[in-house]
Every structure is written in structure tokens, then in C-alpha cells.
Enzyme design. Structure first.
Site, PDB file in Angstrom:
ATOM      1  CG  HIS A  31      -1.925   1.162   1.130  1.00  0.00           C
ATOM      2  ND1 HIS A  31      -3.189   1.012   0.593  1.00  0.00           N
ATOM      3  CD2 HIS A  31      -1.814   2.467   1.500  1.00  0.00           C
ATOM      4  CE1 HIS A  31      -3.812   2.188   0.640  1.00  0.00           C
ATOM      5  NE2 HIS A  31      -3.014   3.079   1.189  1.00  0.00           N
ATOM      6  CE1 TYR A  49      -5.875  13.231  -0.588  1.00  0.00           C
ATOM      7  CE2 TYR A  49      -3.703  14.041  -1.203  1.00  0.00           C
ATOM      8  CZ  TYR A  49      -4.615  13.010  -1.106  1.00  0.00           C
ATOM      9  OH  TYR A  49      -4.270  11.733  -1.525  1.00  0.00           O
ATOM     10  CB  THR A  77      -8.790  10.649  -3.058  1.00  0.00           C
ATOM     11  OG1 THR A  77      -8.041  11.286  -2.021  1.00  0.00           O
ATOM     12  CG2 THR A  77      -9.365   9.330  -2.565  1.00  0.00           C
ATOM     13  NE  ARG A 124      -7.694   3.222  -1.327  1.00  0.00           N
ATOM     14  CZ  ARG A 124      -7.182   4.355  -0.833  1.00  0.00           C
ATOM     15  NH1 ARG A 124      -7.031   5.405  -1.620  1.00  0.00           N
ATOM     16  NH2 ARG A 124      -6.809   4.425   0.428  1.00  0.00           N
ATOM     17  NE  ARG A 130      -9.749  11.849   6.907  1.00  0.00           N
ATOM     18  CZ  ARG A 130      -8.699  11.302   6.294  1.00  0.00           C
ATOM     19  NH1 ARG A 130      -8.151  11.907   5.260  1.00  0.00           N
ATOM     20  NH2 ARG A 130      -8.228  10.120   6.687  1.00  0.00           N
ATOM     21  CE1 TYR A 157      -8.531   6.209   3.742  1.00  0.00           C
ATOM     22  CE2 TYR A 157      -8.597   4.335   5.242  1.00  0.00           C
ATOM     23  CZ  TYR A 157      -8.206   5.624   4.958  1.00  0.00           C
ATOM     24  OH  TYR A 157      -7.499   6.351   5.901  1.00  0.00           O
ATOM     25  CG  HIS A 181      -5.172   2.074   6.285  1.00  0.00           C
ATOM     26  ND1 HIS A 181      -4.126   1.462   5.619  1.00  0.00           N
ATOM     27  CD2 HIS A 181      -5.419   3.212   5.578  1.00  0.00           C
ATOM     28  CE1 HIS A 181      -3.775   2.181   4.569  1.00  0.00           C
ATOM     29  NE2 HIS A 181      -4.532   3.245   4.508  1.00  0.00           N
ATOM     30  CG  ASP A 257      -0.601   5.431   3.483  1.00  0.00           C
ATOM     31  OD1 ASP A 257      -1.030   6.296   4.292  1.00  0.00           O
ATOM     32  OD2 ASP A 257      -0.994   5.345   2.309  1.00  0.00           O
TER      33      ASP A 257
HETATM   34  O1  LIG Z   1      -3.319   6.984   1.870  1.00  0.00           O
HETATM   35  C1  LIG Z   1      -4.167   6.430   2.580  1.00  0.00           C
HETATM   36  O2  LIG Z   1      -4.343   5.190   2.604  1.00  0.00           O
HETATM   37  C2  LIG Z   1      -4.995   7.270   3.435  1.00  0.00           C
HETATM   38  C3  LIG Z   1      -5.411   8.512   3.063  1.00  0.00           C
HETATM   39  C4  LIG Z   1      -5.345   9.093   1.704  1.00  0.00           C
HETATM   40  C5  LIG Z   1      -6.057   8.278   0.697  1.00  0.00           C
HETATM   41  O3  LIG Z   1      -6.525   7.192   0.964  1.00  0.00           O
HETATM   42  C6  LIG Z   1      -6.167   8.801  -0.670  1.00  0.00           C
HETATM   43  O4  LIG Z   1      -5.952   9.998  -0.893  1.00  0.00           O
HETATM   44  O5  LIG Z   1      -6.464   7.991  -1.561  1.00  0.00           O
HETATM   45  C7  LIG Z   1      -6.043   9.323   4.084  1.00  0.00           C
HETATM   46  O6  LIG Z   1      -6.476   8.741   5.115  1.00  0.00           O
HETATM   47  O7  LIG Z   1      -6.113  10.560   3.895  1.00  0.00           O
END
Ligand SMILES: O=C(O)/C=C(\CC(=O)C(=O)O)C(=O)O
Length: 304
Positions: A31, A49, A77, A124, A130, A157, A181, A257
Site C-alpha cells: 500500500h 487535498y 484520491t 478502490r 473527507r 477504505y 488499514h 502508505d
Molecule cells: O493513503 C491512505 O491510505 C490514506 C489517506 C489518503 C487516501 O486514501 C487517498 O488519498 O487515496 C487518508 O487517510 O487521507
């Protein structure tokens, strides 16, 4: 195009220590992400973000530094359903990286085939509010049924509080399901309390469900952080991860991660994150399953 990092963004840890723990030969970082670089692979307009750039070259240098052999690059994301940066990392990995993509129902069969040929083996579904806007369940089911035909799996997730309402959807998925996670348990709650018992029930009653026992740095409340040579980091997460590894030794994966998006408190030294592994997989046999056998069976079945 210039991108401004989200205010307060923490860049990945520069100069990680050499792990004391020697991972087994052929270990897989199952991951991790690449971010851009934004000038080449622009971040998605719908992102929640804006990260620092984090390139495939830097990811693979970290892989070698930590002693890993392969990577599973998960679409972040911040790139939405534009998988170009992740696919670029796969095609420049000499077969040592597989990928997990984000797709919409509009994805064509040709696009899926091209991603498969590049090394993508899953999609995914992100339910962390968020990070993403809502996607209708019928679209996700349609995608799951299409990618099931390719032999791909679904990575999910979500936050532990949302598991009850997502239970029926998750347990109806036709593929192997890999949880990021551990479904983000609240480690302030008891490891044998109702919230984590529900997650254990999810895995116990559904043998197609796997979990990544990663991201203690996201889950820990009491620390201590994986910094300054700390060999016993994130102690409050250990009972949760140990329970999953020991209860489901053949259905667990681990990942750094890196580059650790959206951390607010500190940025872990990735070498010390690797030293966390023997605390949650306490025998050589469990370490072999977690780091080599399980990820090879899922992502390189033709070689395992
Ligand atoms: O990197 C991870 O696993 C967790 C992330 C970011 C995420 O999942 C993403 O942006 O795809 C988080 O909790 O912000």
C-alpha cells in the site's frame, strides 16, 4: 501548471533510517502511492487535498532502501479517476509493481484492458467522507461486476463507525475484498469491544475479505511516533493489528502508505515503520505470509 499544497501539508520523511528488521526476501510494500509530479500528471479538479509531488523514482528508491522487492501502487484520491500517474509508475517498474485504480462506470473495456496490461489488479472504493464525494452504490456494484470478470479485486477504505451501514454492500461484493488499514479502528476502544468485534466478524464470516494491517501512524492516539530511533512506536495500535494477523494469517497485507497523505501530527520515519512489523507479526512464519506469500498470491498469482 503550478499546484499549491494544502496549507499545513506534511511532506514525506526525508532520509528514513535503515530498518533494523530485515524483511524476508521478496517482500511487497502492498500500500503506497505516487503523487504527480503535478507538472506531468495534474492533480484532479475534484480532489479534497493537494499534496507534495512524490515520484515513482522516489518510491522505488525507498523500496530499495527498506529492503522490499515489489510495490502495490494504490490510486490516491488527489488524482481522482485519472490513473495516469499510477499506471506510469507500473510501466516503469520492470514488472515489480502492481496497481489499484479508481474508475467510474464510464470507463471503457479497452481502458480496463490497458490498465490490466500495465499491471492493475484491483479498483478502490473510498468511503472516507473527507476524501471523496458520494458515489451511488449501483455504480459501484456495476464496476465490481465488470472488474470481477478481469480477476481483479476491490479495495475498500472506510471508517469503523460506517461499517454497520456499509455491511450489506460490502458482504454482497462478488470479488476478493481488501480493507485498507483495518477499517480504521478507534484504538481508544477495547480490542475486544463491539466496534472491533464487528470488524473481526466481517473477516471471520467472509473468507473473501482481507485486511491491510498498515497505517499505525494514522490510528495511534498515544504513540510514541516512529521518530528518533523509536523501536516501540504506536503501542496502542499493536493489539488490533496483532489480533488480525494472528486470526487471519493468510489474508493480511502490509504497506508503508508512503508518501503518507494527510498526516497532521507528524511524519513517520519509514525505516521505523518497518521496525513496527515484528511487533504485529511476531514469528518468521507470520512475517513471511504478511510480506511475501499473501501479496504474491493476490497480485502475482502467476509467480507465486
Ligand atoms: O493513503 C491512505 O491510505 C490514506 C489517506 C489518503 C487516501 O486514501 C487517498 O488519498 O487515496 C487518508 O487517510 O487521507
Amino acid at each position: 501548471m503550478e499546484f499549491q499544497k494544502t496549507p499545513g501539508w506534511l511532506d514525506w520523511y526525508d532520509g528514513p533510517s535503515k530498518p533494523r528488521f530485515k524483511v524476508p526476501a521478496g517482500s511487497v510494500d502492498a500500500h503506497c502511492h505516487v503523487f504527480g509530479p503535478g507538472a506531468e500528471f495534474p492533480y484532479a479538479p475534484e480532489r479534497k487535498y493537494t499534496p507534495c509531488d512524490a515520484s515513482k523514482q522516489q518510491l522505488y528508491a525507498l523500496r530499495d532502501h527498506l529492503g522490499f522487492a515489489r510495490n502495490v501502487v494504490v490510486q490516491a484520491t488527489c488524482h481522482g479517476a485519472d490513473n495516469r500517474a499510477m499506471v506510469d509508475a507500473l510501466v516503469h517498474s520492470s514488472g515489480k509493481a502492481r496497481g489499484v485504480a479508481t474508475v467510474k462506470r464510464s470507463v471503457t473495456d479497452d481502458e480496463l484492458k490497458a490498465m490490466h496490461d500495465a499491471g492493475v489488479r484491483g479498483v478502490r472504493f473510498n468511503f472516507v467522507k473527507r476524501l471523496v464525494d458520494f458515489t451511488p452504490k449501483d455504480e459501484l456494484i456495476e464496476i465490481a461486476n465488470r472488474i470481477n470478470k478481469l480477476g481483479w479485486h476491490v479495495v475498500i477504505y472506510f471508517e469503523a463507525v460506517d461499517l454497520p451501514e456499509l455491511w450489506d454492500f460490502f458482504t454482497a461484493l462478488p470479488t476478493t475484498v481488501v480493507v485498507d488499514h483495518m477499517g480504521r479502528p478507534d484504538v481508544n476502544k477495547p480490542v475486544d469491544g463491539p466496534e472491533f468485534e464487528l470488524f473481526v466478524k466481517f473477516m471471520r464470516e467472509h473468507s473473501n475479505v482481507w485486511s491491510k494491517v498498515s497505517c499505525p501512524e494514522r490510528l495511534s492516539v498515544k504513540g510514541p511516533p516512529a521518530l528518533n530511533g523509536e523501536q516501540n512506536a504506536y503501542r496502542d495500535v499493536v493489539p488490533f493489528a496483532r489480533r488480525i494477523v494472528e486470526t487471519f494469517p493468510d489474508r493480511v497485507l502490509w504497506g508503508t502508505d508512503w508518501p503518507h497523505p494527510n498526516l497532521k501530527d507528524h511524519m513517520p520515519d519509514d525505516g521505523l515503520l518497518v521496525d513496527f512489523i515484528p511487533h504485529i507479526a511476531v514469528t518468521a512464519e507470520l512475517q513471511q505470509k504478511l510480506l511475501v506469500d499473501n501479496p504474491m498470491r493476490l497480485y502475482w498469482p502467476e509467480e507465486s
